[in-house]
Scaffold this motif. Structure first.
Motif, PDB file in Angstrom:
ATOM      1  N   ASP A 206      -2.811  -1.410   6.342  1.00 52.89           N
ATOM      2  CA  ASP A 206      -1.720  -0.437   6.258  1.00 52.89           C
ATOM      3  C   ASP A 206      -2.185   0.941   5.779  1.00 52.89           C
ATOM      4  OD1 ASP A 206      -0.092  -2.411   7.147  1.00 52.89           O
ATOM      5  OD2 ASP A 206       0.882  -2.803   5.218  1.00 52.89           O
ATOM      6  N   ASN A 207      -1.788   1.964   6.526  1.00 51.70           N
ATOM      7  CA  ASN A 207      -2.149   3.335   6.185  1.00 51.70           C
ATOM      8  C   ASN A 207      -1.155   4.279   6.852  1.00 51.70           C
ATOM      9  OD1 ASN A 207      -3.475   4.704   8.809  1.00 51.70           O
ATOM     10  ND2 ASN A 207      -3.896   2.508   8.824  1.00 51.70           N
TER      11      ASN A 207
ATOM     12  N   SER B 232      -3.880   1.062  -2.959  1.00 54.53           N
ATOM     13  CA  SER B 232      -3.525  -0.346  -2.828  1.00 54.53           C
ATOM     14  C   SER B 232      -3.083  -0.919  -4.173  1.00 54.53           C
ATOM     15  CB  SER B 232      -4.722  -1.123  -2.305  1.00 54.53           C
ATOM     16  OG  SER B 232      -4.412  -2.495  -2.333  1.00 54.53           O
TER      17      SER B 232
ATOM     18  N   GLU C 211     -10.479   0.944   8.224  1.00 57.68           N
ATOM     19  CA  GLU C 211      -9.501   1.651   7.363  1.00 57.68           C
ATOM     20  C   GLU C 211      -8.202   1.980   8.092  1.00 57.68           C
ATOM     21  OE1 GLU C 211     -12.423   3.409   8.297  1.00 57.68           O
ATOM     22  OE2 GLU C 211     -12.002   5.568   8.171  1.00 57.68           O
ATOM     23  N   TYR C 212      -8.220   1.967   9.441  1.00 59.08           N
ATOM     24  CA  TYR C 212      -6.982   2.187  10.196  1.00 59.08           C
ATOM     25  C   TYR C 212      -6.335   0.867  10.629  1.00 59.08           C
ATOM     26  CZ  TYR C 212      -8.590   7.041  10.573  1.00 59.08           C
ATOM     27  OH  TYR C 212      -9.030   8.310  10.303  1.00 59.08           O
TER      28      TYR C 212
ATOM     29  N   GLU D  65       0.853  -1.183   0.000  1.00 54.28           N
ATOM     30  CA  GLU D  65       0.000   0.000   0.000  1.00 54.28           C
ATOM     31  C   GLU D  65       0.890   1.235   0.000  1.00 54.28           C
ATOM     32  OE1 GLU D  65      -1.790  -2.349   2.306  1.00 54.28           O
ATOM     33  OE2 GLU D  65      -3.316  -2.565   0.746  1.00 54.28           O
TER      34      GLU D  65
ATOM     35  N   ASN E 246      -5.919  10.933   4.737  1.00 50.65           N
ATOM     36  CA  ASN E 246      -5.275   9.620   4.831  1.00 50.65           C
ATOM     37  C   ASN E 246      -5.515   8.924   3.489  1.00 50.65           C
ATOM     38  OD1 ASN E 246      -3.961   7.391   6.023  1.00 50.65           O
ATOM     39  ND2 ASN E 246      -5.904   6.480   6.666  1.00 50.65           N
TER      40      ASN E 246
ATOM     41  N   VAL F  75      -4.753   6.259   0.650  1.00 51.88           N
ATOM     42  CA  VAL F  75      -4.157   4.928   0.526  1.00 51.88           C
ATOM     43  C   VAL F  75      -4.386   4.417  -0.892  1.00 51.88           C
ATOM     44  CG1 VAL F  75      -4.127   2.555   1.401  1.00 51.88           C
ATOM     45  CG2 VAL F  75      -4.712   4.440   2.951  1.00 51.88           C
TER      46      VAL F  75
ATOM     47  N   ALA G 126      -0.478  10.726   4.721  1.00 49.57           N
ATOM     48  CA  ALA G 126      -1.532  11.298   5.565  1.00 49.57           C
ATOM     49  C   ALA G 126      -1.032  12.570   6.227  1.00 49.57           C
ATOM     50  CB  ALA G 126      -1.929  10.285   6.652  1.00 49.57           C
TER      51      ALA G 126
ATOM     52  N   SER H 108       0.854   5.035   0.891  1.00 48.34           N
ATOM     53  CA  SER H 108      -0.058   5.887   1.645  1.00 48.34           C
ATOM     54  C   SER H 108       0.635   7.128   2.183  1.00 48.34           C
ATOM     55  CB  SER H 108      -0.664   5.082   2.810  1.00 48.34           C
ATOM     56  OG  SER H 108      -1.568   5.880   3.545  1.00 48.34           O
TER      57      SER H 108
END
Ligand code: KG4
Ligand code: ZN
Length: 338
Positions: free
Chosen positions: A304-305, A35, A300-301, A16, A31, A33, A20, A18
């Motif tokens: 991976d983020n 994928s 969503e947390y 991922e 945030n 992301v 943020a 990402s």
């Protein structure tokens, strides 16, 4: 009142990409992301070389997009945080180079973050944490029980001796003919079964915090092969539910014992497998029965983020524990020494 701390965080440890922007370690302004799962799906797992190339293609626009969605100008950033490890080395390097470039260009501090510290501190985006706490970390690469006596201090109580929980979900899913990553598909199928196919529990001396998933995986594969050899239709939903319940019972049992033994004031759940509905329900029920407050991040947390990386980085920001610009990617990195 101290000025607002705005951290731009970057996460590229696996598949991922990402970025943020998080304020004061808790307020997620953006945030983003991206994928790569569609790309890796055809190979049945993450191909490291392809992952690095995809990160290179998307990292710049993902950072731009995170700033745009947050409505934050470059000059308003306080620091840039980045996952330093553990993870795929080529993937980590892409995030690190981007983060160092931003830090050098804007002359702001760089903060290297341990990926698992990020997963654990995803919970800080949901609620104030109370210490000591116990974290159950279950992701594609990790199954760990972590004792956190005070903010940012980690002591690993036990971990897996072979496959991580997510890996086991993905392998069993593959055997059932489900697409990669298989965890969410097992989760969905398990909910459709009326009764689970019985499978063994691998407690590995219930008095330890050691996990092992290979025996369970072999039992599932044997079951599927036997059915195929006899020409029977595999009860996929029943197998999915049986497997999921066997994994969950051991995870939840050991987590509750760790919470009791360490006098935890909270239990927190972390990592991609934390998105699993069966695990969330069982852990919630166990914690309720024994009186441990449970914190679970929204889905969503869990996977991976970068917001979770910013949440962990804030601990280092408060201590002014910044990283030099020559830090290296650490594919194997100790959580205790993050
Ligand atoms: O934390 P994560 O996004 O990446 C790593 O750091 O590894 O975890 C990915 C893993 C995959 O193995 C995926 O199958 C699993 O988390 N996963 C799930 C669910 N959602 C994702 N496993 C079980 N149930 C789910 N709902
Ligand atoms: Zn992860």
């Amino acid at each position: 009142m101290s000025p607002t701390c705005r951290i731009l965080a970057i996460e590229t440890s696996c598949d991922e990409t990402s970025a943020a922007v998080v304020e004061n370690g808790t307020v997620v302004r953006s945030n983003v992301v991206s994928s790569q799962v569609q790309v890796h799906r055809q190979y049945g797992g993450v191909v490291p070389e392809i992952a690095s190339r995809k990160h290179v293609e998307s990292i710049t626009w993902i950072i731009e997009e995170a700033l745009r969605q947050a409505g934050v100008g470059r000059s308003e950033l306080s620091a840039v945080a980045v996952t330093q490890g553990p993870g795929l080395v080529g993937s980590l390097i892409v995030g690190l180079v981007a983060a160092k470039t931003v830090a050098a260009a804007l002359d702001i501090p760089l903060i290297g973050v341990h990926h698992i510290a990020g997963h654990i501190y995803a919970n800080r985006l949901v609620r104030e944490l109370e210490y000591p706490l116990v974290a159950l970390v279950v992701s594609g690469g990790h199954t760990e029980l972590v004792h956190v006596p005070e903010p940012g201090v980690f002591r690993i109580l036990g971990q897996t001796r072979d496959d991580a929980a997510g890996e086991a979900f993905d392998k069993v899913a593959r055997a059932l003919g489900l697409p990669y990553p298989g965890g969410p598909h097992i989760d969905r199928l398990a909910a459709e079964a009326d009764v689970p196919v019985p499978l063994p529990r691998y407690w590995l001396e219930s008095a330890t915090y050691v996990f092992r998933s290979r025996g369970l995986k072999s039992a599932v594969l044997a079951l599927i092969n036997q059915a195929k050899m006899k020409g029977d239709v595999v009860n996929r939903a029943g197998v999915a539910r049986g497997f999921q319940e066997a994994v969950i019972e051991v995870l939840v049992g050991k987590t509750l014992r760790a919470a009791r033994e360490t006098g935890a004031r909270q239990v927190v759940l972390a990592g991609g497998v934390a998105a699993n509905r069966g695990l969330r329900e069982r852990l919630a029920a166990g914690c309720r029965e024994e009186g441990f407050p449970l914190v679970v991040p929204p889905a969503e947390y869990c996977t991976d983020n970068a917001a979770m990386i910013a949440a962990a980085a804030y601990l280092k920001w408060e201590k002014k524990s910044f990283s030099p610009l020559d830090i290296k990617a650490e594919p194997v990195m100790k959580l205790e020494a993050w």
